[in-house]
Scaffold this motif. Structure first.
Motif, PDB file in Angstrom:
ATOM      1  N   ARG A   1       0.844  -1.189   0.000  1.00 37.01           N
ATOM      2  CA  ARG A   1       0.000   0.000   0.000  1.00 37.01           C
ATOM      3  C   ARG A   1       0.882   1.241   0.000  1.00 37.01           C
ATOM      4  NH1 ARG A   1      -1.984  -2.316   4.660  1.00 37.01           N
ATOM      5  NH2 ARG A   1      -1.377  -0.387   5.739  1.00 37.01           N
ATOM      6  N   PRO A   2       0.437   2.326  -0.568  1.00 36.19           N
ATOM      7  CA  PRO A   2       1.252   3.551  -0.598  1.00 36.19           C
ATOM      8  C   PRO A   2       1.613   4.074   0.789  1.00 36.19           C
ATOM      9  CG  PRO A   2      -0.544   3.700  -2.163  1.00 36.19           C
ATOM     10  CD  PRO A   2      -0.802   2.475  -1.347  1.00 36.19           C
ATOM     11  N   ASP A   3       0.781   3.783   1.798  1.00 38.08           N
ATOM     12  CA  ASP A   3       1.041   4.326   3.130  1.00 38.08           C
ATOM     13  C   ASP A   3       1.939   3.411   3.966  1.00 38.08           C
ATOM     14  OD1 ASP A   3      -0.851   2.299   3.379  1.00 38.08           O
ATOM     15  OD2 ASP A   3      -1.913   3.277   5.026  1.00 38.08           O
TER      16      ASP A   3
ATOM     17  N   PRO B   1      10.302   7.271  -3.680  1.00 40.61           N
ATOM     18  CA  PRO B   1       9.581   6.086  -3.189  1.00 40.61           C
ATOM     19  C   PRO B   1      10.509   4.895  -2.968  1.00 40.61           C
ATOM     20  CG  PRO B   1       9.190   6.389  -5.528  1.00 40.61           C
ATOM     21  CD  PRO B   1       9.959   7.590  -5.071  1.00 40.61           C
TER      22      PRO B   1
ATOM     23  N   THR C   1       6.300   9.911   0.542  1.00 36.56           N
ATOM     24  CA  THR C   1       5.680  11.130   1.076  1.00 36.56           C
ATOM     25  C   THR C   1       5.607  11.138   2.598  1.00 36.56           C
ATOM     26  OG1 THR C   1       3.417  10.250   1.041  1.00 36.56           O
ATOM     27  CG2 THR C   1       4.254  11.267  -0.994  1.00 36.56           C
TER      28      THR C   1
ATOM     29  N   TYR D   1       9.314   1.850  -3.058  1.00 34.43           N
ATOM     30  CA  TYR D   1       8.806   0.833  -3.978  1.00 34.43           C
ATOM     31  C   TYR D   1       8.763   1.413  -5.373  1.00 34.43           C
ATOM     32  CZ  TYR D   1       5.600  -2.500  -6.186  1.00 34.43           C
ATOM     33  OH  TYR D   1       5.020  -3.418  -7.027  1.00 34.43           O
ATOM     34  N   ARG D   2       9.517   0.800  -6.288  1.00 29.54           N
ATOM     35  CA  ARG D   2       9.629   1.318  -7.646  1.00 29.54           C
ATOM     36  C   ARG D   2       8.912   0.379  -8.625  1.00 29.54           C
ATOM     37  NH1 ARG D   2      13.492   5.064  -8.698  1.00 29.54           N
ATOM     38  NH2 ARG D   2      12.204   5.282 -10.585  1.00 29.54           N
TER      39      ARG D   2
ATOM     40  N   ASP E   1       7.788   1.560 -11.371  1.00 29.31           N
ATOM     41  CA  ASP E   1       7.900   2.249 -12.653  1.00 29.31           C
ATOM     42  C   ASP E   1       9.176   1.909 -13.417  1.00 29.31           C
ATOM     43  OD1 ASP E   1       9.344   3.489 -10.560  1.00 29.31           O
ATOM     44  OD2 ASP E   1       9.532   5.333 -11.742  1.00 29.31           O
TER      45      ASP E   1
ATOM     46  N   SER F   1       9.578   5.146   3.323  1.00 32.23           N
ATOM     47  CA  SER F   1       8.207   5.337   2.865  1.00 32.23           C
ATOM     48  C   SER F   1       8.009   4.712   1.486  1.00 32.23           C
ATOM     49  CB  SER F   1       7.877   6.832   2.812  1.00 32.23           C
ATOM     50  OG  SER F   1       6.629   7.057   2.204  1.00 32.23           O
ATOM     51  N   VAL F   2       6.975   3.899   1.365  1.00 35.77           N
ATOM     52  CA  VAL F   2       6.699   3.236   0.092  1.00 35.77           C
ATOM     53  C   VAL F   2       6.515   4.241  -1.029  1.00 35.77           C
ATOM     54  CG1 VAL F   2       4.891   1.964  -1.145  1.00 35.77           C
ATOM     55  CG2 VAL F   2       5.845   1.039   0.963  1.00 35.77           C
ATOM     56  N   ASP F   3       5.741   5.298  -0.784  1.00 30.13           N
ATOM     57  CA  ASP F   3       5.511   6.290  -1.845  1.00 30.13           C
ATOM     58  C   ASP F   3       6.379   7.536  -1.699  1.00 30.13           C
ATOM     59  OD1 ASP F   3       4.365   7.701   0.227  1.00 30.13           O
ATOM     60  OD2 ASP F   3       2.355   7.776  -0.660  1.00 30.13           O
TER      61      ASP F   3
END
Length: 292
Positions: A101-103, A167, A127, A169-170, A172, A123-125
């Protein structure tokens, strides 16, 4: 345990001599056996005591070769670096593709030979605020702003600066070898040397999380680097045995310069760490500071 099991166990324990040394070593062994043992003893050596005799013969032939030529320690490797990295790519593709999850936070525990342990929550995202070693905050990029982190300047203390999330987690990143190779070369220093490429690879597979396809692409791209070598019987920073892939230092480097060595499990080909570090836990958690 039958004869073949005993031979296999003994061979794994001591390694094999290079092919060019086996023939003369074998002749010396057989000549010694013919000259020093009576007929009855030779018969026991090859018949009544087949398993023990063959295991001893393997040990003797190996012992006749120099220690650094039979796969002991970091001697001449039997593994091929391209094959190891290709197998590592295949192993990565077999891992489940379960995006976080992004959080959430990526938790990585790294161990070192001096018993020092590094723990980090990213942080995964990108932020949210992460942590290093439970007490060092790692500010996230909130709404395009983050606390000033440049050179010390009393006037800028406590101020905000523009930022872009980094992030953990990549999802992309490229999923093919050629595209990943091109990406690795865009990272600062990525075009400079194979050694720098090795460091960039470590940066992605160490404290970042990728999709299985991107992990595979990293290893496939690394396999295209020139001058790679494989080292048998190496250990990571926690003492776990594996096979090492060496990324050579640039020509003209200082004699003290050491190549980066990525260590993989010799059976599963999963990434373990380096000769100086070991990634022992890598997973996602719900909060910074939380351990799995």
């Amino acid at each position: 345990m039958d004869d073949l099991d005993l031979i296999r166990e003994r061979a794994q324990a001591v390694g094999f001599a290079p092919a060019e040394q086996l023939a003369p070593a074998r002749e010396r062994l057989l000549a010694a056996a013919r000259g020093e043992r009576p007929h009855r003893s030779r018969r026991w050596f090859w018949a009544a005591g087949t398993a023990i005799g063959l295991a001893a013969a393997i040990t003797a032939v190996v012992a006749l070769a120099p220690a650094d030529r039979v796969g002991i320690g970091a001697g001449v490797a039997h593994a091929d670096p391209v094959k190891v990295l290709t197998e590592a790519a295949s192993a990565a593709l077999r891992e489940p593709a379960t995006p976080p999850r992004p959080d959430q936070f990526l938790y990585v525990k790294t161990e070192y030979p001096d018993h020092h342990v590094r723990e980090i929550w990213l942080s995964v995202d990108g932020t949210r605020d992460g942590l290093l070693a439970k007490d060092t905050p790692l500010p996230g990029c909130h709404d395009g702003k983050a606390p000033y982190s440049g050179p010390y300047d009393p006037k800028k203390k406590g101020t905000l600066e523009d930022c872009r999330p980094t992030p953990a987690y990549r999802a992309d990143l490229p999923t093919t070898a050629d595209a990943m190779l091109a990406y690795l070369r865009t990272i600062p220093g990525g075009k400079d040397s194979v050694s720098t490429m090795g460091k960039n690879v470590l940066g992605l597979v160490g404290e970042r999380a990728l999709t299985p396809a991107s992990y595979a692409a990293v290893y496939q791209a690394a396999a295209k680097a020139p001058g790679l070598k494989a080292l048998d019987h190496v250990t990571d920073g926690a003492g776990r045995p594996g096979v090492g892939i060496t990324f050579p230092v640039p020509p003209g480097s200082s004699p003290e310069a050491q190549p980066i060595v990525l260590v993989f499990d010799a059976t599963t080909y999963q990434f373990l760490g380096t000769e100086d570090s070991a990634v022992t836990v890598k997973t996602f958690v719900d909060e910074a500071g939380q351990r799995p």
